[in-house]
Scaffold this motif. Structure first.
Motif, mmCIF file in Angstrom:
data_model
loop_
_atom_site.group_PDB
_atom_site.id
_atom_site.type_symbol
_atom_site.label_atom_id
_atom_site.label_comp_id
_atom_site.label_asym_id
_atom_site.label_seq_id
_atom_site.Cartn_x
_atom_site.Cartn_y
_atom_site.Cartn_z
ATOM 1 N N ASN A 321 29.023 51.419 37.301
ATOM 2 C CA ASN A 321 30.145 52.184 36.400
ATOM 3 C C ASN A 321 31.457 51.496 36.543
ATOM 4 N N GLN A 323 34.372 52.207 36.247
ATOM 5 C CA GLN A 323 35.597 53.068 36.953
ATOM 6 C C GLN A 323 35.483 52.983 38.442
ATOM 7 N N LEU A 324 34.327 52.185 39.023
ATOM 8 C CA LEU A 324 34.464 52.143 40.532
ATOM 9 C C LEU A 324 35.716 51.415 41.125
ATOM 10 N N THR A 328 33.471 48.503 45.807
ATOM 11 C CA THR A 328 32.594 49.520 45.749
ATOM 12 C C THR A 328 31.309 48.995 45.099
ATOM 13 N N GLN A 329 29.988 49.185 45.930
ATOM 14 C CA GLN A 329 28.767 48.737 45.196
ATOM 15 C C GLN A 329 27.937 49.658 44.802
ATOM 16 N N ALA A 330 27.342 49.650 43.508
ATOM 17 C CA ALA A 330 26.642 50.874 43.181
ATOM 18 C C ALA A 330 25.389 50.876 43.496
ATOM 19 N N LYS A 522 25.409 62.534 41.360
ATOM 20 C CA LYS A 522 26.935 62.443 41.945
ATOM 21 C C LYS A 522 26.536 63.045 43.286
ATOM 22 N N HIS A 525 24.499 60.624 45.541
ATOM 23 C CA HIS A 525 25.060 59.337 45.786
ATOM 24 C C HIS A 525 26.275 59.309 46.342
ATOM 25 N N VAL A 527 29.201 59.455 44.987
ATOM 26 C CA VAL A 527 30.028 59.060 44.079
ATOM 27 C C VAL A 527 29.497 58.817 42.642
ATOM 28 N N GLU A 528 30.252 58.743 41.750
ATOM 29 C CA GLU A 528 29.628 58.483 40.400
ATOM 30 C C GLU A 528 29.768 56.742 40.013
ATOM 31 N N ASP A 529 28.408 56.332 40.710
ATOM 32 C CA ASP A 529 28.576 54.829 40.668
ATOM 33 C C ASP A 529 27.443 54.570 39.348
ATOM 34 N N GLU A 531 26.082 55.195 35.255
ATOM 35 C CA GLU A 531 26.569 55.830 33.665
ATOM 36 C C GLU A 531 25.482 56.590 32.919
#
Length: 676
Positions: A321, A323-324, A328-330, A522, A525, A527-529, A531
């Motif tokens: 994402n 916006q991370l 921060t690693q998805a 979300k 996880h 966090v919203e990592d 899309e």
């Protein structure tokens, strides 16, 4: 009892630059009904100007001009046209017959503007022409008649609506002596029938046939013999004074439009080359607009079909994402998370996108391909259809069978034309890995292929894009599908996925499914990592873009239509200039400004409609040619396009014909008649 015609202090002045030139000066005359008057004078004496004022073709600058007590000098153009139509008949020196009409049609013309029915005016025209000795010549055009016969046609025309007052301008000037004598005899006979005759001439011998002589010099009355003492108004022996049955308003409108249409057709036929060139300009514009609309519509429909088929009904979800926060690693998607998504309401299936690029070889051919780990719903998710062989069955998934389904791109890259790939062995390995030795591992199962060793796959099917459009969307490389279990154990042992597709069953709105999907992932996880984008919404944006492009192309085509419209306006302006005398003739016999305006507007609209019809045919021909040349894109010219084309043609004719029509209607009858 007041005189039929009375002039009180009439003067007519013309302005030449800053100089004012008097043509008539303080004219005082009274003419009784039934008189035979000759106006005589040398050239420049003002006799033609006096005749124009008496015939309501021109208005005096000063003074009063009364007809039966009505002050004509204060009337507007259409009211003067009514007077000319109902009371006057004109006999011109040059006949002033319309060349494209036969004798009967020329004689009928005043009755057309009087609103007479076609049968009534035809009957009267034939009776008048027969009485004047033209019974056998009434269907001949002016160029097929002698000068004397043409003058008789003009007499018939002057009598068509009754001709209470007949103005004859040098009626014998263009005739031989014998025809001139016959003309004077006819004028005398008409006077005896009760018509008021006003004869304008410079010949004293011709003037001597009148009962009263008015001599002009320098715009003034030099001598007037006056009304003879023995003059008595004569009751018409024949009912020359016509009062036509005007019929309904609808009937009069029909006649008005019919005359305008006939005149337009005759004018266009009389200038065939110019008409053809003008039609060509409009037809090119219409063909450009219709063809571009049809072509862009077909292309847009095909592209939208392909894109819509590929995008609709699914929500692509990918790792990462923008916006991370930095650093921060998805996280990848674990199998349990994918199962949680699969359990959401409105989800039909979830297909995991597991794909790597490898080198594939068959025989002496090799190529880079994209190898996919396929599931049961992969064909549906990727909009592919099976065209040859079979797809994977439950046994293939359960036993991690080393089988493959390839697409047409891979087939063309690895096999000869016409060669069937079914049952053949395909070797896949990382780029640069030798394909030799792969066969020795064909029976290996349950373990990943060692690095540097090729994996043999048996081809069981061939797929192709299932969108059915002119364009296909997919990877640039050929695709090789293998069961996801085989892919996981032999090519990529990772259990996590970087992306997957959510297929929708539409029992729940796509926007709501996307909302719940984001909420579930979300929560898992933290966090919203990732899309998750709404393919349907993106498809609507894509439709807006293609619609804007279609309008842009149509606008480009409309430029050629605009150029064609300007060409029509130019041609109509030229036509007005060339037909000025015709306009003057029509006005002299009673045409209103609206009649003249309608005539030229109808001509412009008819010209554009004919051009539009030709343009539609050309665009249809172009569409057929495109369809014959290829099969992927079907171009059709719809009935709606036909209707729009004709409507646009009419509007173009109406818009670009208005200026010429207004200019024609604004012409002065006197000025128009003097032009040759």
């Amino acid at each position: 009892m007041h005189p039929l015609i009375e002039l009180r202090g009439v003067g007519r002045h013309y302005r030449l630059g800053a100089i004012e030139v008097p043509a008539l000066v303080d004219i005082n005359l009274s003419i009784q009904a039934g008189e035979f008057v000759a106006v005589i004078g040398q050239s420049g004496s003002g006799k033609s100007t006096l005749m124009n004022v008496l015939g309501c073709l021109d208005s005096p600058t000063v003074g009063q001009f009364l007809i039966d007590g009505q002050d004509a000098s204060q009337l507007g153009p259409d009211e003067l046209a009514g007077l000319r139509r109902e009371r006057f008949g004109f006999i011109f020196q040059r006949y002033h017959l319309l060349p494209h009409m036969d004798a009967r049609a020329n004689a009928e013309l005043p009755a057309v503007y009087a609103g007479a029915s076609s049968s009534a005016r035809r009957e009267r025209a034939e009776a008048l022409l027969t009485r004047l000795g033209l019974g056998e010549r009434m269907h001949h055009k002016p160029n097929e008649l002698s000068g004397g016969q043409q003058q008789r046609v003009s007499i018939a025309r002057s009598l068509m609506n009754g001709g209470q007052i007949i103005l004859a301008d040098e009626p014998t000037g263009a005739l031989d002596s014998q025809s001139g004598k016959e003309m004077l005899v006819l004028l005398r006979e008409l006077n005896e029938r009760g018509h008021t005759i006003i004869l304008v001439t410079h010949d004293a011998h011709v003037a001597s046939h009148a009962h009263r002589i008015i001599e002009l010099r320098d715009g003034k009355v030099l001598r007037d013999s006056g009304t003879p003492a023995e003059h008595r108004p004569v009751d018409p022996q024949a009912k020359e004074s016509m009062v036509w049955s005007r019929g309904s308003r609808w009937g009069r409108l029909q006649m008005q439009w019919r005359e305008a249409l006939q005149s337009a057709v005759q004018s266009l036929r009389g200038n065939r080359l110019r008409t053809a060139l003008s039609m060509l300009g409009i037809s090119i514009g219409i063909a450009a607009v219709v063809s571009i609309l049809a072509l862009t519509g077909a292309a847009r429909g095909s592209i939208e079909k392909d894109v819509g088929s590929l995008m609709s009904g699914r929500i692509p979800v990918s790792r990462g994402n923008s916006q991370l926060p930095p650093g921060t690693q998805a996280q990848p998607f674990r199998p349990s998370e994918i199962e949680a998504v699969r359990a959401l309401p409105g989800v039909k299936a979830v297909t995991v996108e597991r794909e790597i690029q490898l080198t594939a070889r068959h025989a002496s051919r090799d190529a880079m391909v994209s190898v996919l780990g396929a599931e049961a719903q992969t064909l549906v998710g990727r909009k592919l259809k099976l065209v040859e062989g079979r797809y994977f069955n439950a046994m293939d998934f359960a036993a991690t069978t080393q089988v493959a389904v390839i697409d047409e791109k891979a087939r063309k890259a690895l096999f000869k034309p016409g060669e069937s790939p079914l049952g053949r062995t395909l070797l896949v390995a990382p780029q640069g890995t030798p394909a030799e030795g792969g066969a020795a591992l064909a029976g290996t199962s349950g373990a990943a292929v060692p690095v540097g060793v090729a994996l043999p796959l048996t081809i069981v099917g061939v797929v192709a894009p299932g969108t059915g459009g002119a364009l296909s969307f997919g990877p640039w490389l050929g695709q090789v599908l293998t069961p996801h279990t085989t892919f996981s154990r032999k090519l990529d042992v990772r259990v996590d996925a970087d992306q997957f597709n959510v297929l929708l069953d539409f029992t729940v709105p796509p926007a709501e499914v996307r909302k719940q999907l984001i909420y579930r992932l979300k929560a898992l996880h933290g966090v919203e990592d990732f899309e998750a984008w709404n393919a349907d919404e993106e498809f609507r944006k894509f439709q807006q873009i293609t619609g804007a492009m279609a309008l842009l192309f149509a606008g480009v085509g409309a430029i050629s239509l605009l150029v064609g419209g300007v060409g029509v306006m130019n041609i109509m302006l030229v036509s007005v200039s060339e037909r000025t005398r015709e306009i003057g003739i029509r006005m002299a016999i009673g045409a209103r400004q609206g009649d003249v305006r309608l005539q030229f507007l109808v001509e412009a609209v008819l010209l554009c409609c004919l051009g539009g019809a030709l343009g539609v045919f050309l665009s249809w021909l172009c569409a057929q040619g495109i369809n014959v040349a290829q099969e992927e894109l079907r171009v059709e010219v719809s009935w709606a396009a036909l209707g729009v084309a004709f409507a646009v043609s009419s509007v173009v004719g109406l818009v670009f014909g208005t200026v010429p029509a207004r200019r024609a209607a604004a012409l002065s009858p006197v000025e128009a008649l003097t032009r040759e």
